[in-house]
Design a protein around this motif. Structure first.
Motif, PDB file in Angstrom:
ATOM      1  N   GLY A   1      27.230  60.038  17.644  1.00 32.12           N
ATOM      2  CA  GLY A   1      27.714  59.593  15.932  1.00 32.12           C
ATOM      3  C   GLY A   1      27.526  60.702  15.435  1.00 32.12           C
ATOM      4  O   GLY A   1      28.334  60.946  14.330  1.00 32.12           O
TER       5      GLY A   1
ATOM      6  N   GLY B   1      30.534  62.469  13.184  1.00 25.44           N
ATOM      7  CA  GLY B   1      30.498  62.382  11.772  1.00 25.44           C
ATOM      8  C   GLY B   1      30.452  63.918  11.076  1.00 25.44           C
ATOM      9  O   GLY B   1      30.977  63.527  10.258  1.00 25.44           O
ATOM     10  N   SER B   2      30.068  64.719  11.775  1.00 26.21           N
ATOM     11  CA  SER B   2      30.300  66.089  11.519  1.00 26.21           C
ATOM     12  C   SER B   2      31.603  66.544  11.218  1.00 26.21           C
ATOM     13  O   SER B   2      31.917  67.097  10.438  1.00 26.21           O
ATOM     14  CB  SER B   2      29.368  67.018  12.236  1.00 26.21           C
ATOM     15  OG  SER B   2      28.002  66.767  12.275  1.00 26.21           O
TER      16      SER B   2
ATOM     17  N   ILE C   1      32.062  57.915   5.037  1.00 32.98           N
ATOM     18  CA  ILE C   1      32.005  58.466   6.308  1.00 32.98           C
ATOM     19  C   ILE C   1      30.978  57.819   7.058  1.00 32.98           C
ATOM     20  O   ILE C   1      30.973  57.841   8.368  1.00 32.98           O
ATOM     21  CB  ILE C   1      32.147  60.061   6.160  1.00 32.98           C
ATOM     22  CG1 ILE C   1      33.489  60.420   5.880  1.00 32.98           C
ATOM     23  CG2 ILE C   1      31.628  60.667   7.250  1.00 32.98           C
ATOM     24  CD1 ILE C   1      33.562  61.945   5.232  1.00 32.98           C
ATOM     25  N   LEU C   2      29.742  57.839   6.605  1.00 26.02           N
ATOM     26  CA  LEU C   2      28.430  57.363   7.257  1.00 26.02           C
ATOM     27  C   LEU C   2      28.727  55.826   7.728  1.00 26.02           C
ATOM     28  O   LEU C   2      28.334  55.632   8.773  1.00 26.02           O
ATOM     29  CB  LEU C   2      27.143  57.487   6.268  1.00 26.02           C
ATOM     30  CG  LEU C   2      26.726  58.749   5.937  1.00 26.02           C
ATOM     31  CD1 LEU C   2      25.551  58.674   5.161  1.00 26.02           C
ATOM     32  CD2 LEU C   2      25.991  59.283   7.252  1.00 26.02           C
TER      33      LEU C   2
ATOM     34  N   ILE D   1      23.597  65.773  11.625  1.00 24.59           N
ATOM     35  CA  ILE D   1      24.955  65.773  10.972  1.00 24.59           C
ATOM     36  C   ILE D   1      24.976  67.536  10.675  1.00 24.59           C
ATOM     37  O   ILE D   1      24.064  68.012  10.066  1.00 24.59           O
ATOM     38  CB  ILE D   1      25.145  64.920   9.749  1.00 24.59           C
ATOM     39  CG1 ILE D   1      25.246  63.655  10.229  1.00 24.59           C
ATOM     40  CG2 ILE D   1      26.444  65.503   9.249  1.00 24.59           C
ATOM     41  CD1 ILE D   1      25.517  62.756   9.159  1.00 24.59           C
TER      42      ILE D   1
ATOM     43  N   VAL E   1      30.959  56.054  11.030  1.00 30.40           N
ATOM     44  CA  VAL E   1      30.065  56.530  12.101  1.00 30.40           C
ATOM     45  C   VAL E   1      29.322  55.142  12.629  1.00 30.40           C
ATOM     46  O   VAL E   1      29.102  54.856  13.571  1.00 30.40           O
ATOM     47  CB  VAL E   1      29.133  57.775  11.748  1.00 30.40           C
ATOM     48  CG1 VAL E   1      28.052  57.544  12.703  1.00 30.40           C
ATOM     49  CG2 VAL E   1      29.886  58.978  11.452  1.00 30.40           C
ATOM     50  N   GLU E   2      28.830  54.451  11.536  1.00 32.95           N
ATOM     51  CA  GLU E   2      27.894  53.180  11.934  1.00 32.95           C
ATOM     52  C   GLU E   2      28.782  52.253  12.518  1.00 32.95           C
ATOM     53  O   GLU E   2      28.562  51.531  13.571  1.00 32.95           O
ATOM     54  CB  GLU E   2      27.454  52.584  10.531  1.00 32.95           C
ATOM     55  CG  GLU E   2      26.464  51.417  10.919  1.00 32.95           C
ATOM     56  CD  GLU E   2      25.822  50.740   9.583  1.00 32.95           C
ATOM     57  OE1 GLU E   2      25.425  49.581   9.733  1.00 32.95           O
ATOM     58  OE2 GLU E   2      25.917  51.508   8.707  1.00 32.95           O
TER      59      GLU E   2
ATOM     60  N   SER F   1      34.856  50.709   5.181  1.00 34.26           N
ATOM     61  CA  SER F   1      34.726  52.407   5.108  1.00 34.26           C
ATOM     62  C   SER F   1      36.194  53.008   4.970  1.00 34.26           C
ATOM     63  O   SER F   1      36.241  53.980   4.216  1.00 34.26           O
ATOM     64  CB  SER F   1      34.075  52.846   6.543  1.00 34.26           C
ATOM     65  OG  SER F   1      34.748  52.436   7.669  1.00 34.26           O
TER      66      SER F   1
ATOM     67  N   LEU G   1      33.205  64.850   8.332  1.00 37.70           N
ATOM     68  CA  LEU G   1      32.908  65.350   6.995  1.00 37.70           C
ATOM     69  C   LEU G   1      33.482  66.682   6.757  1.00 37.70           C
ATOM     70  O   LEU G   1      34.099  66.869   5.451  1.00 37.70           O
ATOM     71  CB  LEU G   1      31.360  65.852   7.058  1.00 37.70           C
ATOM     72  CG  LEU G   1      30.325  64.593   6.920  1.00 37.70           C
ATOM     73  CD1 LEU G   1      28.862  65.017   7.149  1.00 37.70           C
ATOM     74  CD2 LEU G   1      30.419  64.039   5.477  1.00 37.70           C
TER      75      LEU G   1
END
Length: 417
Positions: A71, A75-76, A140-141, A183, A144-145, A256, A79
């Motif tokens: 994740g 996420g990286s 964005i977080l 991240i 990922v969640e 999101s 971003l």
């Protein structure tokens, strides 16, 4: 501008190299330890429910860490693709989130702190932050969640007896997951040209970074590692843990994506920024409310059966599991005796003379079967939990109030007397 594909190897290399940084590794281990404490707490709940140590916390921690790494890498990439950069704005998030957590544990989520900071900045002018950037990070977080919930939200579900809206006790599963998230994000440094840089910025990058107003020629970018933690809490009553986690992932994904779209437009319109700031906490509350309402208003799955004793959960590796019993099966007799209550079932389970013959109806196969439950030690628990009866005295309270929230409730109660 350079192809985003050229940035992916840099993200991956920076992601791996981050663990060679002592400071980053220390922070990651701190988050890992905090998450391990939560999984050990869940292990105690599971042990109390089954009456035997399940010894699953170690596996749960390793699985959560593996998914957290995946994740974090995803996420990286998000971003960098969106163009979100790390700045001093983000340092306001943690103190506000921790303060809100004292009121209610679920308020630790950045959706609440980010929304409050954005509204304060828009209405009061303090703190001076980039509202689009804060809200884009929150979006964005949660993307990922939603991915992590879809992939692993159902794993390690803990069985529990829950008090329903009508006051009756029904069976259910608490879905609680925690992931350590490393991240890699962009940091913008001034004073150098970016010509020859392999970092590609999307066309909308100036929208969420209005400070530079699209002037990229005097900036240089650096990938910097960060550590975060994500958590998921839910309950499954009218659905299986797999079905409930998929539904929760869908709701959170819609939230999101909507928040990210508004965050990208917030740099152009103050009105849009205001709606995005409101959506951050209120939309998150709506996701939680709708999920719980759908579950509590639905028809419970884990209720008694007229055919016999319905199985709510089976401990993997236990005697009942090895014999083929699974959640949803209905035990019709034990050594020819039909258990009429949970108390009678427990008595038969612990006092029947081996070999113990069990007749049951398989939910998955739709047929009746007969098996022998082999106990390593006479009187040993089978690792099988029946659905609750309506008169169960022990049940789970669905409360997440923090210490400050409890104090406020007590103070308000005294004031109203």
């Amino acid at each position: 501008m350079f192809p985003f594909s050229e940035v992916l190897p840099l993200i991956f290399i920076s992601f791996l190299q981050a663990f060679a940084d002592p400071a980053f590794l220390f922070l990651f281990l701190v988050v890992f330890a905090l998450i391990a404490v939560q999984y050990n707490r869940m292990e105690r709940l599971r042990t109390d429910f089954f009456g035997v140590k399940t010894r699953r916390s170690g596996i749960d921690i390793l699985v959560a860490t593996g998914f957290g790494l995946l994740g974090g890498l995803a996420g990286s990439c998000l971003l960098v693709f969106v163009g979100l950069t790390i700045s001093g704005d983000l340092y306001y998030l943690w103190p506000v989130a921790v303060l809100l957590m004292l009121v209610n544990i679920r308020f630790l989520c950045f959706a609440y702190a980010g929304g409050i900071l954005a509204l304060s900045s828009l209405l009061l002018g303090y703190p001076q932050i980039s509202v689009p950037q804060i809200l884009a990070l929150v979006a964005i977080l949660h993307m990922v969640e939603s991915f992590l919930i879809l992939a692993s939200g159902h794993l390690g579900a803990v069985p529990a007896y829950v008090k329903g809206p009508e006051g009756n006790v029904v069976g259910g599963f608490t879905l609680q997951k925690f992931w350590p998230i490393p991240i890699v994000a962009l940091v913008v440094l001034a004073g150098s040209s970016i010509e020859g840089s392999s970092v590609a910025m999307p066309d909308w990058w100036p929208l969420i970074n209005p400070v530079v107003q699209g002037d990229l020629q005097n900036l240089i970018f650096m990938l910097q590692p960060l550590v975060a933690g994500l958590g998921y809490g839910d309950i499954a009553i009218a659905r299986s843990p797999v079905e409930k986690s998929r539904l929760s992932a869908l709701f959170l994904g819609i939230y999101s994506l909507t928040l990210l779209a508004l965050a990208l437009l917030a740099g152009q319109s103050r009105i849009v920024a205001f709606f995005a700031a409101l959506l951050s906490p209120l939309g998150h509350e709506a996701v939680i409310y709708i999920g719980k309402r759908i579950e509590l208003k639905g028809k419970p799955l884990y209720v008694p059966s007229e055919q016999g004793l319905r199985v709510m959960d089976v401990l993997p590796g236990g005697p009942a599991w090895r014999s083929g019993l699974r959640p949803g099966d209905v035990v019709m007799s034990i050594n020819g005796i039909r258990p009429l209550s949970n108390a009678e079932f427990r008595y038969l389970m612990q006092n029947s003379i081996p070999p113990v013959a069990v007749d049951y109806h398989s939910r998955s196969a739709g047929t009746s079967r007969s098996v022998i439950v082999a106990q390593a030690v006479p009187g040993q628990t089978w690792g099988l939990a029946p659905v609750p009866e309506s008169n169960e005295s022990r049940y789970l309270e669905l409360l997440t109030t923090g210490p400050l929230g409890r104090w406020l409730q007590q103070a308000w109660g005294k004031f109203m007397r």
